[in-house]
Design a protein around this motif. Structure first.
Motif, PDB file in Angstrom:
ATOM      1  N   GLU A  29       0.831  -1.192   0.099  1.00 42.56           N
ATOM      2  CA  GLU A  29      -0.025   0.155   0.045  1.00 42.56           C
ATOM      3  C   GLU A  29       0.876   1.189   0.029  1.00 42.56           C
ATOM      4  O   GLU A  29       1.717   1.306   0.820  1.00 42.56           O
ATOM      5  CB  GLU A  29      -0.872   0.037   1.221  1.00 42.56           C
TER       6      GLU A  29
ATOM      7  N   ASN B  68      -4.531   4.680  -2.260  1.00 44.07           N
ATOM      8  CA  ASN B  68      -5.802   5.387  -1.810  1.00 44.07           C
ATOM      9  C   ASN B  68      -6.378   6.623  -2.543  1.00 44.07           C
ATOM     10  O   ASN B  68      -5.680   7.373  -3.229  1.00 44.07           O
ATOM     11  CB  ASN B  68      -5.455   5.916  -0.368  1.00 44.07           C
TER      12      ASN B  68
ATOM     13  N   GLU C  67      -8.258   1.848  -3.339  1.00 44.40           N
ATOM     14  CA  GLU C  67      -8.864   1.675  -2.263  1.00 44.40           C
ATOM     15  C   GLU C  67      -9.476   3.075  -1.927  1.00 44.40           C
ATOM     16  O   GLU C  67      -9.060   4.098  -1.884  1.00 44.40           O
ATOM     17  CB  GLU C  67      -7.535   1.745  -1.134  1.00 44.40           C
TER      18      GLU C  67
ATOM     19  N   ASP D  16     -11.799   0.415   2.067  1.00 44.40           N
ATOM     20  CA  ASP D  16     -10.840   0.822   3.393  1.00 44.40           C
ATOM     21  C   ASP D  16     -11.621   1.133   4.576  1.00 44.40           C
ATOM     22  O   ASP D  16     -12.837   1.718   4.546  1.00 44.40           O
ATOM     23  CB  ASP D  16     -10.041   2.211   3.015  1.00 44.40           C
TER      24      ASP D  16
ATOM     25  N   LYS E 261     -11.431  -4.356   3.692  1.00 39.92           N
ATOM     26  CA  LYS E 261     -10.066  -4.218   4.579  1.00 39.92           C
ATOM     27  C   LYS E 261     -10.843  -3.726   5.980  1.00 39.92           C
ATOM     28  O   LYS E 261     -11.522  -2.622   6.158  1.00 39.92           O
ATOM     29  CB  LYS E 261      -9.585  -2.932   4.181  1.00 39.92           C
TER      30      LYS E 261
HETATM   31 MN    MN Z   1      -5.746   2.524   2.960  1.00 41.14          MN
END
Ligand code: MN
Ligand code: G
Ligand code: G
Ligand code: NA
Length: 256
Positions: free
Chosen positions: A35, A96, A128, A158, A179
């Protein structure tokens, strides 16, 4: 022509960098993904957390240029890894996206352009989006998500469990992964009942044919329990903290 956006200014941009935190398969212990996490090293104020500056960037609209810089940088890193190490090929880059960024015009085209220019295959990119961001305007977002899925991009929700999802709509969302927010994992150490929540999210994800990532895994006890519950992936300090590009590269070279 439009003036250049302030955050694409090279001086400002040189103050930003990305760290990379591994996401590990709980089945075989291999790194499945990294990530990308943005950092701002301010010349006077030192390191500023994204928790502080992302909301500010969203308010001012600067999230757009910063966000595209982040996506491009992460894709460049992934391409560099793929070119250097054959074992890196199946590794996914997770980026993200702010909900504000998703509401811009021509999001799909911009993502396509960045993939094209960096030479990254869409199947190795995962975007995400926070649960709360997603649920703010589900109907508008859902169509865009469908388009991104059609390009072959993976999608992940997320901070799941904190955003008051309408559970009834979850199965309409074309997402691959939930997640579990790290607050639930953290609480398990002093609150046994929190495992019930974690187990429920794992079951929910699997029933919807989604994979599930536990975030904030810090102890061997948490890892053992997550494996027992059938959680697919873990992310947290037990495996590694967010790493500089150089340190992530070293870790990837020794990926078991
Ligand atoms: Mn994240
Ligand atoms: O390490 P950590 O402090 O990196 O990140 C804190 C929070 O900042 C994350 O939970 C995430 O929500 C947000 N964040 C980090 N990097 C990015 C990014 O590149 N884009 C967006 N939109 N949010 C990010
Ligand atoms: O985007 P997101 O909220 O998922 O970003 C992950 C955040 O969680 C980042 O701020 C990252 O530094 C942080 N983080 C990752 N692993 C751990 C962990 O094991 N413990 C704690 N406290 N924070 C973590
Ligand atoms: Na999160």
């Amino acid at each position: 022509s439009d003036p250049p956006p302030p955050w694409s200014d090279s001086k400002v941009q040189s103050e930003f960098r990305l760290d990379y935190q591994p996401i590990v398969s709980l089945v075989d212990g291999k790194i499945s993904a990294f990530e990308a996490l943005v950092r701002w090293l301010h010349p006077q104020r030192g390191m500023i957390s994204p928790v502080e500056f992302i909301p500010l960037a969203e308010e001012t609209g600067l999230i757009t240029s910063l966000g595209w810089w982040i996506l491009r940088e992460a894709c460049c890193q992934l391409r560099a890894w793929q070119e250097s190490f054959p074992q890196a090929i199946p590794v996914t880059m997770v980026v993200n996206l702010s909900a504000i960024q998703l509401m811009q015009l021509r999001v799909k085209e911009q993502i396509q352009l960045i993939l094209h220019e960096t030479g990254v295959d869409s199947r190795y990119l995962k975007l995400e989006i926070t649960e709360s961001g997603l649920m703010e305007n589900v109907d508008a977002t859902i169509e865009l998500l469908e388009q991104l899925k059609a390009l072959g991009i993976q999608l992940s929700i997320d901070d799941f469990g904190t955003g008051y999802s309408s559970l009834g709509r979850l199965h309409y969302l074309p997402v691959d992964t939930l997640k579990i927010d790290q607050s639930f994992i953290r609480r398990t150490t002093f609150e046994e009942e929190s495992w019930e929540i974690v187990q429920t999210i794992i079951t929910l994800a699997h029933n919807l044919n989604m994979t599930v990532v536990a975030e904030g895994v810090e102890t061997p006890e948490q890892l053992a329990r997550l494996k027992y519950l059938g959680c697919d992936y873990g992310q947290g300090y037990l495996f590694a903290k967010p790493l500089s590009s150089a340190n992530a590269t070293t870790l990837l070279m020794t990926n078991p």
